[in-house]
Design an enzyme around this catalytic site. Structure first.
Site, PDB file in Angstrom:
ATOM      1  N   ARG A 196      44.123   3.556  90.375  1.00  0.00           N
ATOM      2  CA  ARG A 196      43.610   4.693  91.165  1.00  0.00           C
ATOM      3  C   ARG A 196      42.143   4.507  91.564  1.00  0.00           C
ATOM      4  NH1 ARG A 196      47.665   8.854  90.581  1.00  0.00           N
ATOM      5  NH2 ARG A 196      46.514  10.053  92.069  1.00  0.00           N
ATOM      6  N   ASP A 253      50.816   6.042  98.381  1.00  0.00           N
ATOM      7  CA  ASP A 253      51.319   6.818  97.252  1.00  0.00           C
ATOM      8  C   ASP A 253      52.729   6.360  96.922  1.00  0.00           C
ATOM      9  OD1 ASP A 253      50.297   9.272  95.640  1.00  0.00           O
ATOM     10  OD2 ASP A 253      52.451   9.554  95.874  1.00  0.00           O
ATOM     11  N   ARG A 301      39.135   9.966  94.495  1.00  0.00           N
ATOM     12  CA  ARG A 301      38.162  11.058  94.622  1.00  0.00           C
ATOM     13  C   ARG A 301      36.872  10.904  93.850  1.00  0.00           C
ATOM     14  NH1 ARG A 301      42.701  15.173  93.183  1.00  0.00           N
ATOM     15  NH2 ARG A 301      43.179  13.242  92.105  1.00  0.00           N
TER      16      ARG A 301
END
Ligand code: CP3
Length: 351
Positions: A27, A76, A31
């Site tokens: 990941r 994803d 963010r």
């Protein structure tokens, strides 16, 4: 385009000699990076996945900003169920959602067989574009959800604490669950092969929810399909990584599944896993993702401990034991990567 087959990440996957331990983070395109949030502010997540320019931009961010040794395509795992015909939403603050989950035989029947080149063309276009932009700097990892983890979202409809519906199927409707797993295995295999053909240089299968199964359930519903996929997608020089979170208690099953690399979550001790593995597979992991909240000096010590646990020899890819959390300070992620590079260079040179 430059050849990355001799890149240290690929060599470590095949347990070949490296001058230091390669490092990337699950990941890593996400963010915690202000640069990601700046792009995300103007586009929703699915649009970003479906727009190769945007996917390329955020895939490259951690290479430039954090200095990782591999890129992982921004996308994803749930693009496969969407391509099979399920409506997919990402609800801010809640995560992925399928408004019409698969709960009976009739719904199962509605799932289409995918044509990766057509239905997931945007992913393959993004791979081609990322490869061009990377120009051989680091290898590109393509990934897919493993069938069981895809099934959990498709049957439950969203993330969940106890995954009642998929687990209910395992006991009450094993016939339907096997039928879904077969469809998914075919889709995942076709998708991974298309990714390799488009230029992905390694494949990681994410089985995030492996650990909610019983041992028997894991052996019946997850593992055989993963093994079949690994056999089907195997291509010379392309390492296959299997990451099954929460499944380290079944490590022997993992070590013999046919993958080149086993992703190790943070619950296991790398030394123990390595002892059990012998030279069958390389190991990837496994710093606890929450350890990156520690101050940088402590992160360095934890990295040293992780490298020491793996010990001498080749076949370690440093990573976290699961994805990086969205509120980790960037300097802490940078220190993790820098510490792996520096401490392992020292280690490899003196041993
Ligand atoms: O590793 C990378 O940097 C590549 C990108 C990547 C994403 N998702 C981007 C993403 C990868 C490899 C995934 C895989 C994925 N997606 C998994 C398996 C890995 C894991 O973490 O267990 C799972 C279970 C999913 C499903 C998913 N997608 C969830 C549960 C969520 C919501 C939770 C969350 O982290 O927000 C997503 C959304 C998602 N996927 C985001 C990103 C960057 C956040 C989207 C946003 O910007 O709002």
């Amino acid at each position: 385009m430059s050849d990355t087959s001799q890149h240290l990440f690929i060599r470590a996957c095949f347990q070949q000699p490296v001058e230091r331990t390669p490092v990337w983070m699950m990941r890593q395109a996400g963010r915690y990076l202000p640069e990601y949030r700046a792009v995300r502010k103007d586009h929703d997540f699915i649009t970003m996945c479906k727009t190769p320019d945007l996917a390329t931009e955020v895939t490259l961010q951690p290479i430039d900003i954090v200095g990782v040794d591999a890129a992982i395509l921004f996308s994803d795992i749930l693009v496969i169920p969407e391509a099979m015909g399920m409506e997919l939403q990402f609800i801010p603050g809640k995560g992925p959602n399928f408004p019409k989950p698969i709960r009976d035989a009739a719904m199962l029947k509605t799932l289409k067989r995918i044509d990766a080149e057509k239905d997931l063309r945007y992913v393959l276009d993004a791979i081609r574009q990322v490869k061009q932009s990377l120009d051989g700097r680091v290898p590109l990892i393509g990934f897919s959800g493993a069938p069981w983890t895809l099934a959990t979202y498709m049957i439950e409809g969203s993330g969940s604490k106890n995954y009642k519906y998929p687990k209910q199927w395992a006991y009450a409707r094993p016939d339907l669950l096997h039928s879904l797993m077969e469809k998914l295995s075919k889709a995942v295999s076709d998708y991974c092969i298309a990714k390799i053909d488009a230029g992905a240089e390694a494949i990681q299968l994410f089985d995030t929810w492996a650990g909610i199964l019983s041992r028997e359930g894991f052996r019946e519903f997850a593992l055989p399909y993963v093994k079949q996929i690994i056999e089907t997608i195997r291509r010379p020089g392309i390492p296959i990584i299997y990451f099954a979170k929460g499944a380290m208690i079944w490590q022997e099953d993992l070590l013999s599944c046919g993958a080149d690399v086993i992703g190790v979550d943070w619950t296991a001790n790398l030394q123990d896993v390595r002892r059990a593995a012998g030279n069958r597979v390389a190991l990837q992991g496994n710093l606890d993702p929450t350890a990156l909240y520690a101050p940088p000096e402590k992160i360095r010590q934890l990295v040293k401990d992780m490298l020491a646990q793996y010990g001498q020899g080749y076949g370690h890819i440093a990573n976290l034991g699961h994805g990086i959390l969205p509120d980790i300070p960037v300097p802490h992620a940078q220190e993790f990567v820098r510490a792996v590079k520096e401490e392992s260079s020292r280690w490899k040179q003196t041993n």
